[in-house]
Design a protein around this motif. Sequence first.
Motif, PDB file in Angstrom:
ATOM      1  N   GLY A  27      -7.963   1.375  -6.799  1.00 42.56           N
ATOM      2  CA  GLY A  27      -8.355   1.052  -8.171  1.00 42.56           C
ATOM      3  C   GLY A  27      -8.086  -0.383  -8.562  1.00 42.56           C
ATOM      4  N   GLY A  28      -7.479  -1.176  -7.677  1.00 36.29           N
ATOM      5  CA  GLY A  28      -7.260  -2.582  -7.961  1.00 36.29           C
ATOM      6  C   GLY A  28      -5.962  -2.878  -8.673  1.00 36.29           C
ATOM      7  N   ASP A  29      -4.958  -2.014  -8.528  1.00 34.27           N
ATOM      8  CA  ASP A  29      -3.663  -2.278  -9.149  1.00 34.27           C
ATOM      9  C   ASP A  29      -3.092  -3.590  -8.631  1.00 34.27           C
ATOM     10  N   GLN A  30      -2.249  -4.196  -9.425  1.00 31.99           N
ATOM     11  CA  GLN A  30      -1.660  -5.483  -9.094  1.00 31.99           C
ATOM     12  C   GLN A  30      -0.329  -5.300  -8.366  1.00 31.99           C
ATOM     13  N   PRO A  31       0.076  -6.301  -7.565  1.00 32.62           N
ATOM     14  CA  PRO A  31       1.399  -6.241  -6.937  1.00 32.62           C
ATOM     15  C   PRO A  31       2.487  -6.373  -8.005  1.00 32.62           C
ATOM     16  N   PRO A  32       3.751  -6.146  -7.643  1.00 36.42           N
ATOM     17  CA  PRO A  32       4.837  -6.287  -8.627  1.00 36.42           C
ATOM     18  C   PRO A  32       4.787  -7.657  -9.301  1.00 36.42           C
ATOM     19  N   LEU A  81       0.828  -1.205   0.000  1.00 40.12           N
ATOM     20  CA  LEU A  81       0.000   0.000   0.000  1.00 40.12           C
ATOM     21  C   LEU A  81       0.860   1.252   0.000  1.00 40.12           C
ATOM     22  N   ALA A  82       1.907   1.244   0.814  1.00 42.52           N
ATOM     23  CA  ALA A  82       2.782   2.412   0.904  1.00 42.52           C
ATOM     24  C   ALA A  82       3.499   2.680  -0.409  1.00 42.52           C
ATOM     25  N   ARG A  83       3.820   1.640  -1.125  1.00 41.04           N
ATOM     26  CA  ARG A  83       4.508   1.818  -2.415  1.00 41.04           C
ATOM     27  C   ARG A  83       3.535   2.167  -3.531  1.00 41.04           C
TER      28      ARG A  83
END
Length: 120
Positions: free
Chosen positions: A49-54, A41-43
Amino acid sequence: MTGAITALLLCQLTGEVLARLLHLPVPGPVLGMLLLFLILLARGRLAAGGDQPPEALGRVTDALLSHLGLLFVPAGVGVIALLHTMADNGWALLLAAGLGTPLTMALTGRLAQAVLRRWG
């Protein structure tokens, strides 16, 4: 990919250390998972909006989840090894599982509804 595995293990280790140092009634891996979530979350990787993790973290977690069944083998061995203990405490275990499972499901559902109302 090595960095993603290292990140997962460091979060788990940190959670374990925190749980033991602070004598928390929460398992260390759960705290580690919460820590990973907060880091993402901090990054800005998990916005509303539902962005994906790296991508590397996603590949590692997908690989771990595809072999999730293997992680139950030690638990099954423990059940067989302690079968006599389970037989001695069968009613207590049955009561705990019989009440704990529906209660956990209900609370999880309510929490999911509250989160969806707030962010959904």
